[in-house]
Design a protein around this motif. Structure first.
Motif, short mmCIF file in Angstrom:
data_model
loop_
_atom_site.label_atom_id
_atom_site.label_comp_id
_atom_site.label_asym_id
_atom_site.label_seq_id
_atom_site.Cartn_x
_atom_site.Cartn_y
_atom_site.Cartn_z
N PHE A 163 -28.81 -19.69 -2.42
CA PHE A 163 -28.99 -21.07 -2.87
C PHE A 163 -29.92 -21.05 -4.08
CE2 PHE A 163 -31.55 -24.91 -2.90
CZ PHE A 163 -30.76 -25.95 -2.42
N THR A 164 -29.40 -21.47 -5.24
CA THR A 164 -30.20 -21.52 -6.47
C THR A 164 -30.18 -22.95 -6.98
OG1 THR A 164 -29.54 -19.26 -7.02
CG2 THR A 164 -30.51 -20.58 -8.79
N TRP A 165 -31.37 -23.49 -7.29
CA TRP A 165 -31.46 -24.91 -7.68
C TRP A 165 -32.27 -25.05 -8.96
CZ3 TRP A 165 -34.36 -29.04 -4.27
CH2 TRP A 165 -34.18 -30.31 -4.82
N LEU A 166 -31.60 -25.53 -10.02
CA LEU A 166 -32.26 -25.90 -11.26
C LEU A 166 -32.60 -27.39 -11.21
CD1 LEU A 166 -30.02 -24.21 -13.99
CD2 LEU A 166 -32.03 -23.25 -12.85
N LEU A 167 -33.81 -27.75 -11.63
CA LEU A 167 -34.22 -29.16 -11.56
C LEU A 167 -35.09 -29.53 -12.75
CD1 LEU A 167 -34.27 -31.82 -9.94
CD2 LEU A 167 -36.35 -30.99 -8.83
N SER A 168 -34.70 -30.59 -13.45
CA SER A 168 -35.53 -31.18 -14.51
C SER A 168 -35.44 -32.69 -14.37
CB SER A 168 -35.02 -30.75 -15.89
OG SER A 168 -35.73 -31.44 -16.92
N MET A 169 -36.59 -33.36 -14.31
CA MET A 169 -36.61 -34.82 -14.09
C MET A 169 -37.57 -35.50 -15.05
SD MET A 169 -36.52 -35.62 -10.04
CE MET A 169 -35.01 -35.47 -9.10
N ASP A 170 -37.23 -36.75 -15.36
CA ASP A 170 -38.14 -37.65 -16.06
C ASP A 170 -38.54 -38.71 -15.05
OD1 ASP A 170 -39.52 -39.39 -17.63
OD2 ASP A 170 -37.91 -39.75 -19.07
N LEU A 171 -39.77 -38.61 -14.53
CA LEU A 171 -40.22 -39.53 -13.48
C LEU A 171 -40.68 -40.87 -14.02
CD1 LEU A 171 -42.16 -37.03 -11.18
CD2 LEU A 171 -39.86 -37.96 -10.87
N LYS A 172 -40.73 -41.02 -15.34
CA LYS A 172 -41.12 -42.27 -16.00
C LYS A 172 -42.59 -42.60 -15.70
CE LYS A 172 -37.02 -42.86 -17.70
NZ LYS A 172 -36.75 -42.68 -19.14
N ALA A 173 -43.05 -43.63 -16.36
CA ALA A 173 -44.44 -44.03 -16.19
C ALA A 173 -44.62 -44.79 -14.90
CB ALA A 173 -44.89 -44.90 -17.36
N SER A 174 -45.81 -44.69 -14.32
CA SER A 174 -46.14 -45.48 -13.14
C SER A 174 -46.76 -46.80 -13.59
CB SER A 174 -47.13 -44.72 -12.25
OG SER A 174 -48.36 -44.58 -12.92
N ALA A 175 -47.10 -47.65 -12.63
CA ALA A 175 -47.71 -48.95 -12.96
C ALA A 175 -49.06 -48.77 -13.64
CB ALA A 175 -47.87 -49.78 -11.70
N THR A 176 -49.68 -47.63 -13.42
CA THR A 176 -51.01 -47.39 -14.01
C THR A 176 -50.94 -46.53 -15.27
OG1 THR A 176 -51.29 -45.47 -12.55
CG2 THR A 176 -52.13 -47.60 -11.77
N GLY A 177 -49.73 -46.21 -15.73
CA GLY A 177 -49.60 -45.43 -16.96
C GLY A 177 -48.81 -44.16 -16.75
N TRP A 178 -48.78 -43.32 -17.79
CA TRP A 178 -48.00 -42.09 -17.74
C TRP A 178 -48.59 -41.11 -16.72
CZ3 TRP A 178 -43.42 -42.03 -19.75
CH2 TRP A 178 -43.13 -42.90 -20.81
N ILE A 179 -47.72 -40.40 -16.06
CA ILE A 179 -48.14 -39.41 -15.07
C ILE A 179 -48.50 -38.12 -15.81
CG2 ILE A 179 -47.47 -38.12 -13.02
CD1 ILE A 179 -45.35 -40.30 -12.54
N PRO A 180 -49.67 -37.56 -15.59
CA PRO A 180 -50.04 -36.32 -16.28
C PRO A 180 -49.05 -35.20 -16.00
CG PRO A 180 -51.93 -37.29 -15.17
CD PRO A 180 -50.73 -38.06 -14.71
#
Length: 296
Positions: A250-267
């Motif tokens: 089982f090989t899994w490639l993953l890339s996500m854009d989690l977007k900003a939260s209500a308090t701003g960009w996620i570090p």
């Protein structure tokens, strides 16, 4: 006029040729879409047109010359142009994943080794940080395909990080449009997210590829309390273990854009912990589920 339409199609084919010749699945889909539109004009009798643009396969490349009617899941008789666009998105995501798997070798091992999975990462143009998880599971490829694709709506029953997975549309047997909602949890650094994705399944030899990428569906409203994130690329590769078809690599490639939260960009440092942890958690829950159904 008919001559003007022929000229326009020829121009479009010429512009797209370099891209399409590297993506045979996309090429066939493009032919299907063009022929479908032409056929629609004929039915409406908007002008005197042949049922097909002459030599359209030759214009697109001789690989498709022997395939005037695209077979299988992408027949223009079966699907709308929107359906065909979903298939195309899935094919393009697959080609991108294959390119990464075949050509990219500089993966950096992550410190986390969880649920028996090795997690590594790399940074790629257009995708940013990509994480790769690898593990061997003691079940055959066909069973994993059923659990991860055919029974995708049952996933929240065994994966507590998801509160809902709903299939919004099925395009043939190999392409889905899904809406997934994560489970809210106290202390979650990222917060609740939802995703709208095209999921596409493809078999190549003995391997099965399950790819996903973000898409847009109207008019699906935003979920209250959720931030709509995007899957840039997800690709799970299921390969029977050499000499032991009852086990699967089982090989899994993953890339996500989690977007900003209500308090701003996620570090970035937080994201770089959250995504590989989500892969490890998924594999852990999948192992438990497979064990439970094997020994009810």
């Amino acid at each position: 006029s008919c001559a003007m339409l022929r000229a326009t199609v020829k121009l479009c084919c010429g512009i797209a040729h370099d891209h399409l010749r590297r993506l045979p699945g996309l090429k066939i889909t493009a032919i299907a879409a063009i022929q479908k539109d032409v056929r629609g004009l004929v039915v409406k009798r908007s002008c005197h047109l042949p049922s097909k643009i002459p030599h359209i396969q030759r214009l697109m490349g001789k690989e498709t010359a022997a395939c005037p009617e695209p077979p299988g899941d992408i027949s223009p008789h079966r699907f709308s142009s929107v359906d065909l666009s979903y298939i195309t998105q899935g094919e393009m995501a697959l080609q991108r994943a294959l390119s990464i798997l075949q050509q990219h070798t500089s993966w950096q091992a992550e410190t986390m080794l969880a649920a028996g999975a090795a997690v590594s990462s790399t940074t790629l143009p257009g995708l940013g940080k990509v994480f790769r998880a690898e593990v061997v599971l003691a079940v055959p490829v066909a069973q994993l395909h059923r659990e991860l694709f055919e029974r995708i709506e049952q996933m929240p029953q065994w994966n507590p990080t998801l509160s809902q997975v709903k299939v919004l549309q099925r395009v043939g047997t190999d392409t889905l449009v899904t809406h997934e909602v994560t489970t809210p949890s106290p202390g979650n650094l990222v917060g609740q997210r939802d995703f709208i994705s095209v999921r596409h399944c493809k078999r190549r030899g003995t391997a099965v590829y399950l790819v996903g990428t973000a898409t847009h569906v109207e008019p699906l409203p935003l979920q209250e309390g959720c931030i709509r994130a995007e899957s840039r690329l997800s690709c799970i590769v299921l390969q029977p273990l050499a000499g032991d078809p009852g086990r699967t690599r089982f090989t899994w490639l993953l890339s996500m854009d989690l977007k900003a939260s209500a308090t701003g960009w996620i570090p970035a440092s937080v994201i770089n912990r959250v995504l590989p942890q989500s892969q490890a958690d998924f594999i852990k829950h999948l192992r438990r589920h497979l064990s439970a159904i094997a020994c009810p």
